[in-house]
Design an enzyme around this catalytic site. Structure first.
Site, PDB file in Angstrom:
ATOM      1  N   GLY A 192       0.710  -1.188   0.232  1.00 43.63           N
ATOM      2  CA  GLY A 192      -0.136   0.062  -0.079  1.00 43.63           C
ATOM      3  C   GLY A 192       0.976   1.137  -0.157  1.00 43.63           C
ATOM      4  CD  GLN A 209       3.216   5.682   3.019  1.00 45.93           C
ATOM      5  OE1 GLN A 209       2.190   5.128   2.538  1.00 45.93           O
ATOM      6  NE2 GLN A 209       4.200   4.846   3.590  1.00 45.93           N
ATOM      7  CB  CYS A 243       5.514   1.922   7.685  1.00 46.57           C
ATOM      8  SG  CYS A 243       4.765   3.480   6.961  1.00 46.57           S
ATOM      9  CG  LEU A 244       6.529   1.340   1.853  1.00 44.37           C
ATOM     10  CD1 LEU A 244       5.884   1.581   0.497  1.00 44.37           C
ATOM     11  CD2 LEU A 244       7.839   0.356   1.572  1.00 44.37           C
ATOM     12  CG  HIS A 252      -0.160   0.624   7.254  1.00 46.68           C
ATOM     13  ND1 HIS A 252       0.603   0.215   8.296  1.00 46.68           N
ATOM     14  CD2 HIS A 252       0.351   1.417   6.509  1.00 46.68           C
ATOM     15  CE1 HIS A 252       1.956   0.670   7.932  1.00 46.68           C
ATOM     16  NE2 HIS A 252       1.591   1.538   6.712  1.00 46.68           N
ATOM     17  CD  GLU A 253      -0.765   2.185   2.963  1.00 45.06           C
ATOM     18  OE1 GLU A 253      -0.609   3.572   2.714  1.00 45.06           O
ATOM     19  OE2 GLU A 253      -0.134   1.141   3.139  1.00 45.06           O
ATOM     20  CG  HIS A 302       0.264   6.452   5.750  1.00 44.00           C
ATOM     21  ND1 HIS A 302       1.452   6.930   6.357  1.00 44.00           N
ATOM     22  CD2 HIS A 302       0.412   5.174   5.493  1.00 44.00           C
ATOM     23  CE1 HIS A 302       2.163   5.920   6.412  1.00 44.00           C
ATOM     24  NE2 HIS A 302       1.838   4.805   6.003  1.00 44.00           N
TER      25      HIS A 302
END
Length: 188
Positions: free
Chosen positions: A46, A51, A99-100, A141-142, A145
């Site tokens: 994702g 991000q 997480c990226l 999670h997304e 953000h």
């Protein structure tokens, strides 16, 4: 399409609520194409627009289940409903996520097992997704953000202390830091 730099913990775009998308323009379509390219290059399951430094309520997702069935899409201006959390501590093997924007680390985090997400797709058509398990985790999670929340913000005190040590060691936690998927070696 282009791979975009991914912002790291401490960048202001990651820590503030994102704005609604008022109109789906060619710029929005290009952003989404670039987000898919970036998510795939990372690789990730994702990617939210904040991000990549764009404070808009958009995220992409991709997942291939155990049977090899692909699940991929984009949600614009999502709304999220969750089942209540199960009590207890998260299982480190089954409930750890990464997480990226805090790359290379994974921590256990309890999430709701079932969610419904509504919003629109890239054509402006309504979308409603009911998922459970790992797909529900990706959606939560997304979505976080888009509200300026990183999963590490939800960790218990012991894991939060570890996060702070990792961030200090890697020099993270300041504005303007990013990494480029396919270029930067994060293990160096």
């Amino acid at each position: 399409m282009a791979v975009l730099p991914i912002r790291i913990m401490g960048d202001p775009a990651l820590h503030a609520p994102a704005a609604r998308v008022d109109e789906i323009t060619d710029d929005i379509r290009q952003l989404v194409a670039d987000m898919f390219e970036t998510m795939d290059a990372a690789p990730g399951v994702g990617l939210a627009a904040p991000q990549v430094g764009v404070s808009l309520r958009i995220y992409t997702y991709t997942y291939v289940d155990d049977e090899g069935a692909p699940w991929r899409g984009v949600i614009i201006n999502p709304e999220l409903w969750m089942t209540p959390l199960e009590p207890g501590a998260p299982d480190e093997d089954e409930e750890s996520e990464g997480c990226l924007s805090f790359p290379g680390e994974r921590f256990p985090l309890r999430r709701s097992d079932r969610v419904r997400v509504t919003g629109t797709d890239l054509e402006g058509a309504p979308v409603s997704i009911d998922v459970d398990g790992w797909r529900a985790r990706i959606m939560q999670h997304e979505f976080d953000h888009l509200d300026g929340i990183l999963y590490i913000d939800r960790l218990d005190d012991a894991d939060w202390k570890t996060v702070q040590k990792v961030a200090r060691k890697r020099g993270w936690g300041r504005p303007g830091q990013s990494w480029m998927p396919g270029v930067d070696d994060l293990d160096a």
